[in-house]
Design an enzyme around this catalytic site. Structure first.
Site, PDB file in Angstrom:
ATOM      1  N   ILE A  90      -4.162   4.393   0.196  1.00 44.90           N
ATOM      2  CA  ILE A  90      -4.757   4.633   1.485  1.00 44.90           C
ATOM      3  C   ILE A  90      -6.019   5.850   1.277  1.00 44.90           C
ATOM      4  O   ILE A  90      -7.087   5.857   1.967  1.00 44.90           O
ATOM      5  CB  ILE A  90      -3.836   5.534   2.451  1.00 44.90           C
ATOM      6  CG1 ILE A  90      -2.532   4.721   2.741  1.00 44.90           C
ATOM      7  CG2 ILE A  90      -4.135   5.999   3.841  1.00 44.90           C
ATOM      8  CD1 ILE A  90      -1.400   5.358   3.162  1.00 44.90           C
ATOM      9  N   TYR A 106       0.860  -0.967  -0.105  1.00 44.52           N
ATOM     10  CA  TYR A 106       0.243   0.086  -0.114  1.00 44.52           C
ATOM     11  C   TYR A 106       0.692   1.243  -0.193  1.00 44.52           C
ATOM     12  O   TYR A 106       1.857   1.366   0.383  1.00 44.52           O
ATOM     13  CB  TYR A 106      -1.053   0.095   1.313  1.00 44.52           C
ATOM     14  CG  TYR A 106      -0.274   0.294   2.601  1.00 44.52           C
ATOM     15  CD1 TYR A 106      -0.220   1.554   2.986  1.00 44.52           C
ATOM     16  CD2 TYR A 106       0.187  -0.437   3.348  1.00 44.52           C
ATOM     17  CE1 TYR A 106       0.272   1.895   4.316  1.00 44.52           C
ATOM     18  CE2 TYR A 106       0.557  -0.349   4.640  1.00 44.52           C
ATOM     19  CZ  TYR A 106       0.836   0.790   5.089  1.00 44.52           C
ATOM     20  OH  TYR A 106       1.393   1.095   6.292  1.00 44.52           O
ATOM     21  N   CYS A 107       0.429   2.332  -0.550  1.00 42.35           N
ATOM     22  CA  CYS A 107       0.879   3.691  -0.455  1.00 42.35           C
ATOM     23  C   CYS A 107      -0.051   4.719  -0.468  1.00 42.35           C
ATOM     24  O   CYS A 107      -1.410   4.498  -0.315  1.00 42.35           O
ATOM     25  CB  CYS A 107       1.812   3.710  -1.762  1.00 42.35           C
ATOM     26  SG  CYS A 107       0.931   3.711  -3.143  1.00 42.35           S
ATOM     27  N   THR A 108       0.112   6.001  -0.629  1.00 42.60           N
ATOM     28  CA  THR A 108      -0.642   7.073  -0.594  1.00 42.60           C
ATOM     29  C   THR A 108      -2.047   6.753  -1.780  1.00 42.60           C
ATOM     30  O   THR A 108      -3.181   6.935  -1.165  1.00 42.60           O
ATOM     31  CB  THR A 108      -0.108   8.444  -0.812  1.00 42.60           C
ATOM     32  OG1 THR A 108       1.114   8.472  -0.077  1.00 42.60           O
ATOM     33  CG2 THR A 108      -1.118   9.523  -0.471  1.00 42.60           C
TER      34      THR A 108
END
Length: 513
Positions: free
Chosen positions: A267, A231-233
């Site tokens: 996210i 996951y990332c932004t």
């Protein structure tokens, strides 16, 4: 009793979820502007990879086109245009931002595949003041441009909608990898439920350290045999990150994850889907004028309690980055947290500012793998598999009448163990991709013999799964299964649309004589 409402993972009790926010807008109409947000600003986050890459002239034209569209619609913000695609964070009026998206779709069909992430109701004070679109060589600074870039079409990870990603975090045979930088993680991250997935933090100062961390044997030991969730932004960093892991596993027999996935929309979309936070704790570090994002209905005090970050000078609890202060170490220079009381000292004595990683003496692996050689080897493996598949397909095709063609959204699976279940097939093939499974049985005994037809979410999912099958393989109970297109014949009944079809969790046992 075993046939309907099958869920791959249990949903947390009393969890507030807005399912419509979990869905991507790719190939869909953009959401309408709510009257209450008509006079506010809108923030747009999006990226789109191009494969094969734009040529030099196409790259130049793309840069000009994006700037022209933005200026005509009074769009402000920042963006990067590289041969491999486009990545932007933009602001404007709600209608103009939507018009910008539609103009991109009208210019190039590839942008119909783009997941435009819109946030309405934003204060005008949070808008960017001008438009800055830069011409770059890479969208994310992984050091993976050009020859080093792993193919997203061949090796990209499987997208999970936010709701499915949430469920997947409850699985104990899963590891979650935060592919953001350590200073982002300091103020917020996922915390899987007890007994669920294990969280791995690479503790990176910048993205260029990720390939080194991923190629380290200690890292690979923690990933092999596990389902890997990244996951990332907003999702862009996970595109290359998941592709790199799948590419590495294609050429390394000792690195075999049981599936590589990432959260579609990152996210940002997860937090909009779970307004109370779900498994998210703290704040989502942002690269726009909002600075951070928090769950919309979670109390500010509860958010603050979830965060352990501190001022780098006095070490008192502080949870916001303000003032653009950075670590004084020349080879580091990452943002650091400075509280209100220490701002004057930080400004006068910047040499005293040290980030947590430097204070700990943390060092990430330094050995960089031969990414070009690795990519060439992995690509050859895929090409060889494709050639062999084409040869076999050509032989079989001669038996197929001209009027027959394939179901684009279905796959035929064989060599399945007799202990197969609907849930296990979803887990192996892709939780977000599998809609239904039709068990195939022996005509005489009625017993399942290890084959089935899978109905997928769309044609794109089928192509993506077949590419994964031909490159790294799809495993079921640690063994690779076989899969192929499903031939459609005139006059055949559609097994998934007839009224008698009901999804069954278990295959038929047949009648014993």
């Amino acid at each position: 009793a075993r046939e309907k409402n099958i869920s791959l993972f249990p949903m947390a009790k009393n969890e507030s979820i807005v399912l419509q926010n979990a869905k991507s807008v790719a190939r869909e109409h953009l959401p309408e502007v709510s009257p209450k947000h008509a006079d506010c600003a809108t923030i747009l986050l999006f990226y789109q990879y191009i494969e094969p890459c734009w040529t030099k002239s196409e790259h130049k034209k793309a840069l000009k086109k994006v700037i022209d569209i933005g200026k005509k619609l009074d769009i402000t913000g920042r963006g990067r245009v590289a041969p491999e695609g486009l990545n932007c964070t933009l602001t404007g009026s709600p209608q103009n931002v939507r018009s910008f998206c539609e103009k991109l779709r009208g210019w190039n069909d590839i942008f119909h595949e783009t997941d435009f992430k819109l946030t309405d109701g934003v204060s005008h004070s949070r808008m960017f003041k001008s438009l800055s679109i830069r011409k770059t060589n890479e969208l994310v600074a992984y050091g993976l441009s050009g020859e080093k870039a792993p193919s997203l079409k061949k090796f990209g990870g499987t997208h999970l909608e936010a709701s499915d990603y949430h469920k997947a975090m409850a699985d104990r045979n899963t590891v979650i990898v935060d592919v953001r930088n350590a200073y982002e993680t300091a103020i917020g991250s996922f915390r899987p439920p007890e007994g669920g997935a294990k969280l791995l933090d690479p503790k990176m100062r910048n993205s260029i350290e990720f390939p080194k961390w991923l190629s380290d044997k200690k890292t690979q030991e923690q990933l092999s045999g596990k389902k890997v969730l990244m996951y990332c932004t907003g999702g862009i960093r996970c595109e290359r990150a998941t592709a790199l892991l799948n590419q590495m596993s294609a050429v390394d027999e000792n690195l075999k994850p049981a599936g590589v996935y990432h959260c579609r929309g990152g996210i940002d979309r997860y937090m909009k889907t779970f307004p109370e936070g779900g498994y998210w704790n703290g704040k989502n570090y942002l690269f726009d004028r909002r600075m951070e994002q928090t769950p919309s209905v979670k109390a500010e005090g509860a958010v603050e309690e979830d965060i352990d970050s501190k001022c780098c000078l006095c070490h008192s609890k502080w949870t916001v980055y303000r003032g653009k202060f950075k670590c004084c170490n020349t080879l580091c220079g990452v943002p650091v947290i400075v509280c209100e009381s220490c701002k004057i000292t930080a400004t006068k004595k910047p040499e005293t500012l040290v980030c947590d990683l430097c204070r700990e003496g943390h060092k990430n692996p330094t050995a960089l793998p031969d990414l070009v050689g690795q990519k060439r080897k992995a690509d050859r493996l895929v090409e060889n598999e494709a050639t062999a598949s084409d040869r076999n397909g050509s032989k079989k095709q001669s038996k197929v009448n001209d009027e027959e063609h394939f179901h684009g959204d279905r796959l035929f699976l064989r060599r399945l163990p007799l202990c197969s279940t609907f849930t296990k097939i979803k887990e192996a093939v892709g939780p977000a991709d599998v809609k239904y499974v039709h068990w195939l049985s022996d005509k005489e005994s009625g017993a399942f013999y290890g084959s089935c037809i899978v109905q997928l979410s769309d044609d794109e999912a089928a192509q993506r799964i077949l590419k994964r099958h031909s490159s790294v393989g799809v495993k079921f109970e640690k063994k690779k299964i076989k899969m192929a297109h499903v031939v459609k014949k005139d006059g055949d009944d559609d097994i998934f649309s007839i009224s008698s079809f009901a999804q069954k969790e278990y295959p038929p046992l047949g009648v014993c004589c």
